[in-house]
Design a protein around this motif. Structure first.
Motif, short mmCIF file in Angstrom:
data_model
loop_
_atom_site.label_atom_id
_atom_site.label_comp_id
_atom_site.label_asym_id
_atom_site.label_seq_id
_atom_site.Cartn_x
_atom_site.Cartn_y
_atom_site.Cartn_z
N SER A 1 47.44 41.63 39.75
CA SER A 1 47.77 40.77 38.13
C SER A 1 47.32 40.55 36.99
O SER A 1 46.75 40.87 36.14
N LEU A 2 45.68 39.87 38.09
CA LEU A 2 44.26 39.67 37.39
C LEU A 2 43.92 40.98 36.49
O LEU A 2 43.61 40.84 35.91
N GLN A 3 43.56 42.23 37.46
CA GLN A 3 43.37 43.34 37.07
C GLN A 3 44.49 44.33 35.29
O GLN A 3 43.62 44.35 34.74
N GLU A 4 45.30 43.95 36.22
CA GLU A 4 46.57 44.60 34.58
C GLU A 4 46.59 42.94 33.32
O GLU A 4 45.81 44.51 32.53
N VAL B 1 37.59 40.53 34.12
CA VAL B 1 36.92 40.07 34.79
C VAL B 1 36.46 40.65 35.75
O VAL B 1 37.14 41.98 36.19
N ASP B 2 36.07 40.17 36.18
CA ASP B 2 35.02 40.81 37.86
C ASP B 2 35.52 40.17 39.29
O ASP B 2 34.96 38.90 38.91
N PHE C 1 40.66 31.94 42.55
CA PHE C 1 42.34 31.30 42.83
C PHE C 1 42.38 31.47 44.13
O PHE C 1 41.97 31.96 44.82
N THR C 2 43.19 30.58 45.45
CA THR C 2 43.58 30.71 46.19
C THR C 2 45.38 30.59 46.35
O THR C 2 46.45 30.26 45.07
N PHE C 3 45.64 31.76 47.18
CA PHE C 3 47.15 32.43 47.09
C PHE C 3 47.36 32.10 47.93
O PHE C 3 48.28 32.75 48.37
N GLY C 4 47.10 30.71 49.44
CA GLY C 4 47.79 30.60 50.26
C GLY C 4 49.17 29.78 50.27
O GLY C 4 50.25 29.21 50.73
N PRO D 1 52.45 36.32 39.59
CA PRO D 1 51.61 37.04 38.29
C PRO D 1 52.77 36.11 36.99
O PRO D 1 51.89 35.64 36.30
N ALA D 2 53.92 34.78 36.89
CA ALA D 2 53.54 34.01 36.62
C ALA D 2 52.79 33.05 35.92
O ALA D 2 52.08 32.65 35.18
N ALA D 3 51.71 32.53 37.57
CA ALA D 3 51.06 32.06 37.51
C ALA D 3 49.45 32.50 36.08
O ALA D 3 48.91 31.90 35.20
#
Length: 477
Positions: A393-396, A402-403, A452-455, A463-465
């Motif tokens: 999502s970040l890449q898109e 973003v790296d 970013f924490t995805f847990g 995606p909304a985030a």
């Protein structure tokens, strides 16, 4: 008009308000020299005219309780104690003068926002409700099986749980640890506190990874330690740089998070692990291995802990169930030489007389059950899905702006965003849009980084985030 119940006239409203404020001052809520709410804000809060508040403050000023200063508003008199028969402690001064430092203001802000508002949480280092094995834990909580003893536990923790942890670490982490070398703590955080308080003294030099969550912990500064940074590279810290630090500063202890490091997600290479252990043994420098994430490897392949490779007993190993079962259990543990464990257990007894039996009993039953392996397998799968969703999502959305290297386990994704932007402003804009994260500088990182924490967030929320974060990013740039 007379009060019909007492036959006396009621006090004017401004006098009632003045008395309430005086009580709040007497109780220590507002200490000497502190500012009272502005006339407009207090009038709005109480639903009265501003003139009523002006009259109340005039009443307090006439009594010498407050002072009115142009440009500063209304302040509690510095000489308030000379007017009263009793002295209430200056609580505000006391809270600011203790030796144990508070969390950083931004850390407190993030925690407050996540607790008080409905946000998509990409900041909290815990599992979302759907990743916690609630049903299994409920089934294991059979009161008929609960041991009758409800007295103080052994300072090192419940014996049965320590035996179960010994078997668990041998099977899952490759660590040989008898029950006598294990101590139960209230999460990994308490274990770190005990190590710092019992094994170090003010002025000692310690080495921390940078970036690292340890940089956001006040306990190292509260203890008066000299902190030196070890940069986290692609394969973890460089042992040669640790050797340089030791030559210059005589490092007393090293704190590492080698498996899916927080915040970078880095995995310390096997070669560097061996170099570190050799350096530790040669110089007699303890390594504190904080290992909350090794069981979360997305590949489901075993990750060797430093402790499992430790042939000379130089590693103190800390772990917990916070990141793999439930943060609310508050079950952590530390493994080390028996003399060290006994010293830490003595200190823990002074703090809390030992850990509560209830979470220890439940953790013992869960770790010993077949359900634990099934849970870990499902957890790894779900965390991998969340990681990939967040990454792509970040890449898109951001492309080359973003790296990020991605992670192979854990619950954190470390990103560097292009351009010059304010972390504070970005966080403020993000919270306005309903998403929260942790700015990189809180981990000691250079400007431009975000963790970013995805847990914690649900898979469907990610995606909304990212969309909301992107809106905030471009609005604050």
């Amino acid at each position: 008009m007379d009060d019909k119940t007492t036959g006396t006239k009621p006090k004017p409203l401004y006098k009632q308000i003045a008395e309430q404020i005086e009580q709040r001052i007497s109780s220590g809520e507002f200490g000497p020299g502190s500012s009272l709410p502005s006339e407009r804000s207090l009038a709005r809060e109480l639903g009265v005219n501003r003139s009523t508040i002006v009259a109340a403050y005039d009443e307090l000023q006439a009594a010498g309780i407050v002072e009115r200063k142009q440009g500063s508003g209304t302040l509690v008199s510095q000489d308030i104690w000379g007017l009263a028969r009793t002295r209430v402690p200056n609580w505000r001064h006391l809270t600011e003068s203790g030796s144990f430092r508070p969390n950083l203001p931004l850390i407190r802000k993030i925690r407050r926002e996540t607790q008080e508002n409905e946000l998509i949480d990409l900041a909290s280092g815990e599992l979302s409700p759907d990743l916690v094995p609630h049903d299994t834990l409920r089934q294991l909580t059979n009161p008929d099986d609960f041991p009758a003893h409800l007295g103080y536990e052994h300072p090192q923790g419940n014996w049965s749980l320590r035996e179960t942890l010994g078997r668990h670490m041998q099977e899952w982490r490759g660590i040989k640890a008898p029950a006598t070398s294990i101590m139960i703590t209230s999460g990994a955080q308490q274990a770190l506190h005990l190590v710092v308080q019992c094994l170090l003294k003010p002025g000692d030099a310690v080495a921390l990874e940078t970036p690292s969550y340890c940089h956001s912990l006040p306990l190292f500064h509260s203890a008066g330690l000299r902190i030196f940074s070890l940069p986290v590279e692609r394969h973890g810290i460089d042992p040669d740089k640790l050797a340089d630090l030791h030559r210059k500063h005589r490092i007393k202890m090293v704190f590492l998070n080698p498996n899916f490091q927080n915040p970078t997600g880095t995995l310390l290479s096997l070669e560097r692990r061996k170099q570190l252990l050799a350096f530790s043994a040669e110089n007699g420098i303890p390594i504190i291995e904080d290992d909350p994430y090794s069981l979360t490897a997305f590949s489901k392949e075993p990750i060797p802990t430093l402790k499992s490779l430790d042939e000379h007993g130089t590693v103190l190993y800390i772990s917990s169930l916070t990141k793999i079962v439930a943060s609310g259990l508050r079950i952590g543990w530390i493994v080390g030489p028996q003399t060290v464990i006994e010293r830490l257990a003595d200190a823990k007894q002074q703090f809390d007389f030992g850990h509560s039996i209830f979470p220890q009993w439940l953790a013992d039953r869960f770790l010993a059950s077949a359900e634990f392996a099934r849970h870990v397998d499902q957890l790894r799968t779900q965390l991998a899905l969340r990681h990939d969703q967040l990454f792509f999502s970040l890449q898109e959305t951001f492309g080359e702006q973003v790296d990020m290297a991605g992670a192979q386990g854990g619950i954190h994704l470390w990103c560097r965003f292009a351009g010059t932007w304010s972390e504070q402003q970005l966080l403020t804009e993000s919270v306005k849009r309903g998403v929260v994260f942790v700015p990189g500088h809180l981990f000691g990182a250079t400007p431009g980084h975000v963790r970013f924490t995805f847990g914690r967030a649900a898979l469907s929320q990610i995606p909304a985030a990212v969309e909301r974060f992107a809106e905030a990013f471009f609005a604050s740039g």
